[in-house]
Write an enzyme that holds these catalytic residues in place. Structure first.
Site, PDB file in Angstrom:
ATOM      1  N   SER A 143     -10.845   0.986   3.347  1.00 24.24           N
ATOM      2  CA  SER A 143     -10.132   0.611   4.623  1.00 24.24           C
ATOM      3  C   SER A 143      -9.402   1.661   5.169  1.00 24.24           C
ATOM      4  CB  SER A 143      -9.368  -0.700   4.253  1.00 24.24           C
ATOM      5  OG  SER A 143     -10.254  -1.745   3.920  1.00 24.24           O
ATOM      6  N   ARG A 160       0.773  -1.098  -0.048  1.00 23.43           N
ATOM      7  CA  ARG A 160      -0.132  -0.135   0.182  1.00 23.43           C
ATOM      8  C   ARG A 160       0.724   1.478   0.114  1.00 23.43           C
ATOM      9  NH1 ARG A 160      -2.314  -3.786  -1.019  1.00 23.43           N
ATOM     10  NH2 ARG A 160      -4.390  -4.504  -0.359  1.00 23.43           N
ATOM     11  N   GLU A 178      -4.479   4.264   6.025  1.00 24.95           N
ATOM     12  CA  GLU A 178      -4.194   4.106   4.716  1.00 24.95           C
ATOM     13  C   GLU A 178      -4.286   5.169   3.584  1.00 24.95           C
ATOM     14  OE1 GLU A 178      -5.605   1.023   0.890  1.00 24.95           O
ATOM     15  OE2 GLU A 178      -5.592   0.405   3.167  1.00 24.95           O
TER      16      GLU A 178
END
Length: 363
Positions: free
Chosen positions: A249, A168, A352
């Site tokens: 998320s 990520r 994130e």
């Protein structure tokens, strides 16, 4: 204003940014310049950089949290949307909707992107975050990325080695000095899906983990799974599903050492929390952030009816705007959840999305 001389660029004043983000939260920008071609985007960015003007670069708005008081700023809206296919290569301009890229690839009989179906946002954001889901990530298929270096004005294609993809993340994530203009993907011309690595998806498809199958079947299964978790953006303005008003998320799945994993297992066992979901990772063991959040006492829908910001009722890892939330509300909820997971498991979750003008305090 040099940017006003770039032909075709739309300039608007006092623009609300909330409708341009999937969280549906944002300040009112002083002005916004919308670039519908790559040439416009390059011209505007070069001009505004030369003017030393503070900028917010915005495309799909799906993975960004904007502070409530970010008002005195100029927004450059990335709206170049062309997608081209040449053999097994798909090139997408930065403003193309990501799911349109997936659909286009499948329409041309190309496999490899199907596990990433239904992810909101733009193509240009995908290499920045190394976007991924259901056992796949864009680093698996990206061949090169066209970049504009705002510091030098250079426009060039970068290799995947230069981008330093990680879980990520990439070298692009923490700076807006380099802007994505286009992304090129190398896909499976035989029309096979990528190996189905994610256990939940393999079960839904009735295949063994690691097998390949029809990519259209994979897309359908992924969309069903995402919809069931409130992870497909709801387009209905009259009857919105607030579980979809999120950045997806909010925390990444933490990668921990084997010693930390054994410690988490002991804590879970002592609490009667059941086995700890885990996956092998190059640097240790990857844990499921959603599982940690729920086992730390933050169930789906926390803190309950009436809260302006709450966890999704379908997926505990999504922090949602119930219609009237501010960025401060969302960040307060994120801080509470993060502190709770740290207190129970000793694991510090990492956000994130990109946080602009707001900070998630360290517990």
């Amino acid at each position: 204003m040099a940017s006003s001389h770039v032909a075709g660029v739309e300039i608007a004043e006092a623009v609300p940014l909330a409708p341009l983000t999937t969280l549906r939260i944002g300040p009112v920008a002083r002005r916004m310049l919308t670039c519908t071609s790559t040439e416009q985007l390059i011209g505007v960015l070069r001009a505004l950089t030369a003017d030393d003007e503070p900028l917010l670069i915005l495309a799909g708005g799906s993975n960004v949290v904007l502070a409530d008081d970010l008002t005195d700023l100029t927004v450059v809206r990335i709206a170049n949307t062309e997608i081209t296919v040449d053999g097994d290569r798909v090139r997408a301009e930065a403003g193309a909707l990501w799911d349109d890229v997936v659909v286009t690839s499948l329409a041309h009989g190309l496999g490899g992107l199907e596990c990433l179906s239904g992810i909101p946002g733009s193509a240009g954001a995908t290499p920045v975050q190394n976007v991924g889901a259901y056992g796949a990530e864009v680093a698996d298929t990206i061949t090169r990325v066209r970049l504009l270096d705002r510091r030098t004005g250079e426009d060039r294609w970068a290799t995947t080695e230069e981008l330093r993809f990680g879980y990520r993340t990439s070298v692009l994530k923490h700076s807006d000095a380099v802007i994505v203009l286009e992304v090129e993907f190398g896909l499976d011309a035989a029309g096979r899906s990528a190996p189905v690595r994610y256990r939940e998806l393999a079960t839904a498809l009735g295949v063994e983990p690691g097998e390949r199958t029809d990519p259209l079947r994979v897309r359908d299964a992924v969309l069903r799974l995402r919809t069931g978790k409130g992870m497909v953006v709801d387009p209905d303005p009259d009857h919105p599903d607030h579980d979809t008003w999120s950045v997806g998320s909010f925390f990444t799945n933490p990668v921990v050492t084997h010693a930390d994993f054994e410690r988490v297992e002991r804590i879970a066992r002592d609490a009667g929390a059941g086995p700890v979901p885990n996956y092998p990772a190059p640097d240790g063991v990857k844990l499921a952030a959603g599982w940690l959040v729920e086992r730390a006492g933050f169930g789906k829908g926390y803190p309950g009816e009436g809260a302006r910001a709450r966890l999704s009722t379908k997926h505990a890892l999504a922090l949602t705007n119930r219609g009237q939330a501010t960025t401060a509300d969302v960040m307060a909820l994120a801080g509470t959840v993060r502190a709770g997971v740290l207190d129970v498991f000793g694991i510090e979750l990492t956000p994130e999305p990109i946080l602009l003008g707001c900070v998630l305090s360290v517990p």
